[in-house]
Motif scaffolding. Structure first.
Motif, mmCIF file in Angstrom:
data_model
loop_
_atom_site.group_PDB
_atom_site.id
_atom_site.type_symbol
_atom_site.label_atom_id
_atom_site.label_comp_id
_atom_site.label_asym_id
_atom_site.label_seq_id
_atom_site.Cartn_x
_atom_site.Cartn_y
_atom_site.Cartn_z
ATOM 1 N N UNK A 41 0.822 -1.192 0.000
ATOM 2 C CA UNK A 41 0.000 0.000 0.000
ATOM 3 C C UNK A 41 0.858 1.244 0.000
ATOM 4 N N UNK A 42 0.259 2.380 -0.323
ATOM 5 C CA UNK A 42 1.038 3.623 -0.364
ATOM 6 C C UNK A 42 1.477 4.065 1.032
ATOM 7 N N UNK A 43 2.414 4.985 1.052
ATOM 8 C CA UNK A 43 2.877 5.518 2.343
ATOM 9 C C UNK A 43 1.700 6.148 3.088
ATOM 10 N N UNK A 44 1.634 5.905 4.392
ATOM 11 C CA UNK A 44 0.558 6.479 5.194
ATOM 12 C C UNK A 44 -0.714 5.679 5.144
ATOM 13 N N UNK A 45 -0.677 4.514 4.501
ATOM 14 C CA UNK A 45 -1.909 3.728 4.400
ATOM 15 C C UNK A 45 -2.193 2.928 5.668
ATOM 16 N N UNK A 46 -1.180 2.840 6.559
ATOM 17 C CA UNK A 46 -1.394 2.144 7.834
ATOM 18 C C UNK A 46 -0.739 0.771 7.904
ATOM 19 N N UNK A 47 0.121 0.443 6.923
ATOM 20 C CA UNK A 47 0.740 -0.898 6.888
ATOM 21 C C UNK A 47 1.579 -1.151 8.154
ATOM 22 N N UNK A 48 2.496 -0.187 8.424
ATOM 23 C CA UNK A 48 3.411 -0.387 9.559
ATOM 24 C C UNK A 48 2.642 -0.373 10.876
ATOM 25 N N UNK A 49 1.607 0.463 10.950
ATOM 26 C CA UNK A 49 0.791 0.491 12.184
ATOM 27 C C UNK A 49 0.133 -0.874 12.394
ATOM 28 N N UNK A 50 -0.375 -1.447 11.320
ATOM 29 C CA UNK A 50 -1.009 -2.758 11.416
ATOM 30 C C UNK A 50 0.019 -3.814 11.860
ATOM 31 N N UNK A 51 1.204 -3.726 11.238
ATOM 32 C CA UNK A 51 2.266 -4.668 11.586
ATOM 33 C C UNK A 51 2.659 -4.529 13.067
ATOM 34 N N UNK A 52 2.743 -3.275 13.529
ATOM 35 C CA UNK A 52 3.099 -3.039 14.934
ATOM 36 C C UNK A 52 2.056 -3.615 15.886
ATOM 37 N N UNK A 53 0.791 -3.537 15.485
ATOM 38 C CA UNK A 53 -0.278 -4.096 16.332
ATOM 39 C C UNK A 53 -0.179 -5.614 16.382
ATOM 40 N N UNK A 54 0.091 -6.212 15.223
ATOM 41 C CA UNK A 54 0.187 -7.683 15.175
ATOM 42 C C UNK A 54 1.421 -8.153 15.967
#
Lengths: 229, 382
Positions: A41-54
């Motif tokens: 996904x594009x930058x700011x789409x929430x990928x890393x946030x999702x990964x951090x939650x998992x």
């Protein structure tokens, strides 16, 4: 196989000054044990946030995060740290190795939290370095290794405690194409031959092709899912 | 113990900075060891003072003489067990820097009142037989390589001999003494008061101070008051003090050594607190991503806090150990000046305690910062 990751109505909001930014909106996601998922996904789409939650590095504002059978959103800070040590191996874009430690000592770090003896820790670290093809570089410091080799050490560190899940944030983002392919090939072997569940955030479509499944995110939500193989 | 390699590697991450910080702490603890050692040596002299003895001096000053005729009057005070006297001779050997604490005494009286001074009986007799005889403390004998039978000159900065107008007094070494309860006092010498009194140009029939032993230490204050009362309103008023009070007031003549030492060390450690604290803060600031990685790997907030504190403790303890070791090696060089030959254990123990406090004070803030570090913010460089 059952789900190793289940997210139910997960939302994440940050407060930046007076502004409240909602990064994830009521997100549902299931990842099966043994899967290799590329999160794109594009930058700011929430990928890393999702990964951090998992990975148990962050907590959701709303919703449930169940990983390896544990409601990790309900764990205390200390319990969450213990849970991470037992269940998750992390691989970062910039390797994040300790510059003053040798490759072997870096790989041994997660084992300091176990009850293994020093000899067992050394043996396990050497085994992990052998898996990633760097046994002969065990005594080298990160500054004496190439980027690809450093990332292999980081993967060995993520693997050494035999975690349930490998969480990789742009693992090839700092590498050239050839080295990136080697690293991705290694992740694929870990998934296919060692049965490791891998969740990888990447911008690179070629990198995503190594995964079994691609998930696309945009504006804090999953937009579609594609089965690769 | 398993975290030691990690701590050690972290400590030496910036070698130059660690070496300079280490050196500054080493110097501070060297200074601490030496100054506290000197202070403790002086205090030891005070603490070793005999509770059974009073020192009686002129009320005006220690240097003002008292008439020897006071002896039977003091002896007659109820509770007095014995009386001896001594005078300030102010001697040096060959060069002014070679100060010798030589004292004219009546040896029989002196040994009764100071029984911890051990002299072989035949040497006591030799002193009594030899007008110019000198009994030398074991350390002093060793210091100048003297031996029994040697004739040596001592130059007095006060007393001139009336027969030749010379200040060089010849002495024959007839024996040695060992001060068994406080070996730091083995650097003096004793000689016959009769020789001193007959040969000097002025002050005949006077002594410097009385040493009075009492039967019951609990009666010391009353006996001291009674002695002083005897000479009240006379030309030779006295000031009687316990030996401990006398030792303390003698020390005060040099200044309040304890206060000076504490003030210097206070300033040193106050500066060190900021220096080491700043270094630790900087070290932790630079390692924020690394600390975040440790937390990511499963190190709890408490574990990371303890690691930062342990790093500070390791730095301070190594430096303090080096500084105190250096002080232990250098301290015996002060033997000629203060008499003590070994850095007291109490100084080493208090040094270790201060090192721990310094580590906690300088590592506390960085450790707190490391504890509060939020992984996702630290990894994102926020």
């Amino acid at each position: 196989m059952g789900n190793i990751v289940s997210l139910r109505k997960v939302a994440k909001r940050y407060t930046r000054g007076k502004e409240v930014v909602e990064v994830l909106h009521s997100l549902d996601l299931d990842i099966a044990e043994g899967d290799f998922v590329a999160l794109m996904g594009p930058s700011g789409s929430g990928k890393t946030t999702l990964l951090n939650l998992i990975g148990g590095l962050d907590r959701p504002t709303e919703g449930e995060v169940i990983v390896a059978g544990e409601h990790i959103d309900r764990l205390s800070g200390a319990a969450l740290a213990r849970w991470r040590a037992r269940h998750v191996g992390f691989v970062f874009q910039f390797y994040n190795l300790m510059p003053m430690l040798s490759a072997q000592a870096n790989v041994e770090l997660p084992l300091l939290l176990t009850h293994l003896s020093a000899a067992q820790r050394r043996a396990n670290a050497l085994t992990a370095l052998t898996i990633v093809g760097l046994a002969d570089r065990a005594r080298h410091k990160p500054s004496e290794l190439s980027g690809g080799q450093q990332q292999r050490v980081a993967i060995a560190r993520a693997l050494v405690a035999d975690p349930t899940l490998l969480v990789c944030d742009e693992p090839t983002g700092d590498l050239d194409r050839r080295t990136a392919d080697e690293i991705l090939g290694l992740l694929q072997v870990l998934n296919r031959e060692h049965g490791k569940t891998i969740i990888m955030v990447t911008h690179d479509p070629k990198a995503a092709e190594y995964a079994r499944r691609q998930l696309h995110m945009d504006k804090g939500a999953l937009v579609d899912g594609q089965q690769v193989s | 113990m398993k975290y030691f390699p990690l701590l050690w590697a972290t400590l030496w991450r910036k070698k130059t900075r660690t070496i300079f910080t280490l050196l500054s702490i080493v110097v501070a603890f060297l200074l601490f060891g030496m100054l506290q050692g000197v202070n403790a040596a002086f205090q030891q002299g005070v603490n070793n003072a005999n509770v059974n003895r009073l020192i009686v001096t002129s009320r005006i000053s220690l240097t003002e003489p008292l008439p020897i005729a006071q002896k039977p009057l003091i002896e007659a005070v109820p509770g007095v067990a014995g009386i001896a006297y001594a005078s300030w001779f102010g001697a040096y050997y060959q060069e002014q820097k070679n100060f010798v604490f030589a004292t004219p005494v009546d040896i029989d009286d002196y040994l009764k009142v100071v029984p911890e001074l051990k002299i072989a009986p035949d040497q006591v007799e030799a002193l009594k037989r030899t007008r110019t005889g000198l009994i030398v403390g074991l350390d002093l004998l060793q210091k100048y390589g003297w031996k029994v039978g040697d004739r040596i000159p001592l130059h007095s900065t006060i007393w001139v001999k009336k027969d030749d107008g010379n200040s060089d007094w010849p002495f024959d070494i007839v024996g040695t003494y060992d001060f068994t309860t406080d070996r730091s006092q083995n650097n003096g010498a004793l000689f016959n008061y009769s020789y001193f009194d007959e040969a000097r140009t002025f002050g005949a029939g006077t002594i410097g101070w009385w040493i009075v032993s009492v039967r019951d230490p609990n009666q010391s204050a009353q006996i001291a008051a009674a002695i002083d009362k005897l000479f009240e309103n006379s030309p030779d008023e006295t000031k009687s003090q316990s030996e401990k009070e006398f030792a303390q007031s003698f020390l005060k003549q040099f200044g309040d050594i304890n206060f000076i030492v504490q003030a210097i060390l206070g300033a040193v450690f106050f500066t060190l607190l900021f220096l080491t604290g700043n270094t630790m803060m900087q070290a932790v600031r630079e390692r924020i991503p690394e600390l975040a990685v440790l937390k990511t790997l499963g190190f709890s907030d408490t574990k990371v806090t303890v690691l930062v504190l342990a790093e500070s403790l390791l730095l301070c303890l190594i430096a303090a150990a080096l500084g105190l070791l250096l002080a232990s090696l250098l301290f015996p060089m002060l033997k000629d000046y203060i008499g003590a030959v070994k850095l007291p254990t109490s100084v080493l123990v208090s040094g270790a305690g201060i090192a721990v406090l310094l580590a906690l004070a300088t590592g506390g803030l960085p450790a707190w910062r490391a504890k509060r570090l939020v992984i996702v913010d630290a990894l994102a460089g926020r």
